[in-house]
Design a protein around this motif. Structure first.
Motif, short mmCIF file in Angstrom:
data_model
loop_
_atom_site.label_atom_id
_atom_site.label_comp_id
_atom_site.label_asym_id
_atom_site.label_seq_id
_atom_site.Cartn_x
_atom_site.Cartn_y
_atom_site.Cartn_z
N LEU A 1 0.82 -1.22 0.00
CA LEU A 1 0.00 0.00 0.00
C LEU A 1 0.85 1.26 0.00
CD1 LEU A 1 -2.86 -0.85 2.53
CD2 LEU A 1 -3.10 -0.39 0.08
N HIS A 2 2.02 1.20 0.61
CA HIS A 2 2.86 2.38 0.77
C HIS A 2 4.10 2.36 -0.13
CE1 HIS A 2 0.42 2.18 4.42
NE2 HIS A 2 0.43 3.50 4.34
N LEU A 3 4.12 1.49 -1.12
CA LEU A 3 5.29 1.31 -1.96
C LEU A 3 5.67 2.59 -2.72
CD1 LEU A 3 7.44 -0.62 -2.93
CD2 LEU A 3 5.90 -1.32 -4.76
N ASP A 4 4.71 3.26 -3.35
CA ASP A 4 5.02 4.48 -4.11
C ASP A 4 5.61 5.55 -3.20
OD1 ASP A 4 4.18 3.39 -6.49
OD2 ASP A 4 2.14 4.16 -6.31
N TRP A 5 5.04 5.71 -2.01
CA TRP A 5 5.55 6.69 -1.05
C TRP A 5 6.97 6.33 -0.63
CZ3 TRP A 5 7.01 5.81 4.03
CH2 TRP A 5 7.35 6.96 4.75
N ALA A 6 7.18 5.06 -0.29
CA ALA A 6 8.51 4.63 0.18
C ALA A 6 9.56 4.80 -0.92
CB ALA A 6 8.45 3.18 0.66
N ALA A 7 9.20 4.51 -2.16
CA ALA A 7 10.15 4.61 -3.28
C ALA A 7 10.59 6.04 -3.51
CB ALA A 7 9.52 4.03 -4.54
N TRP B 1 15.71 7.51 1.62
CA TRP B 1 16.26 6.26 2.16
C TRP B 1 15.80 5.04 1.38
CZ3 TRP B 1 11.71 4.01 3.24
CH2 TRP B 1 10.67 4.81 3.69
N ALA B 2 15.17 5.24 0.23
CA ALA B 2 14.62 4.12 -0.54
C ALA B 2 15.71 3.13 -0.97
CB ALA B 2 13.87 4.63 -1.76
N HIS B 3 16.88 3.65 -1.33
CA HIS B 3 17.97 2.75 -1.75
C HIS B 3 18.38 1.84 -0.59
CE1 HIS B 3 21.40 1.28 -3.96
NE2 HIS B 3 22.17 1.56 -2.93
N ALA B 4 18.53 2.40 0.60
CA ALA B 4 18.90 1.60 1.76
C ALA B 4 17.82 0.55 2.06
CB ALA B 4 19.13 2.48 2.99
#
Length: 109
Positions: A15-21, A25-28
């Motif tokens: 559900l939160h994938l777009d926000w997290a990407a 810190w997305a690379h980490a």
């Protein structure tokens, strides 16, 4: 998520994938998740090989910061034991090269 089960956690992350990407810190996060996926796969589909860290040794290939791990096969396995870099699986030393590798590691220390 309120439910800490694997299924609920996967749903929460999806559900939160777009926000997290989009986060800095997305690379980490992707490195951590990739490592966890690799460990889960190894547990689910074990080939019987033991993974033994080679001290705190770093890969000796130029520019590589990977750590070294010995992959030890069961006695009845046809595949030989090797030492492999954690960052680049192409950096590998068969057991016939372990003495030379040991000398190089001592010289680099």
């Amino acid at each position: 998520p309120p439910d800490a089960s694997a299924g609920a956690s996967c749903g929460f992350l999806a559900l939160h994938l777009d926000w997290a990407a989009a986060q800095p810190w997305a690379h980490a996060l992707s490195e951590v998740m990739g490592g966890l996926a690799g460990r889960a796969h190894g547990l689910a589909y074990s080939n019987g090989r033991r993974r033994v860290p080679v001290g705190g040794c770093r890969c000796l290939e130029d520019g590589c910061a990977g750590t070294l791990t010995a992959l030890i096969a069961p006695l009845d396995d046809l595949l030989p034991a090797v030492i492999q870099c954690g960052d680049n699986p192409a950096h590998v030393w068969p057991s016939s090269d372990w003495l030379k590798l040991g000398r190089r590691l001592r010289e680099a220390a």
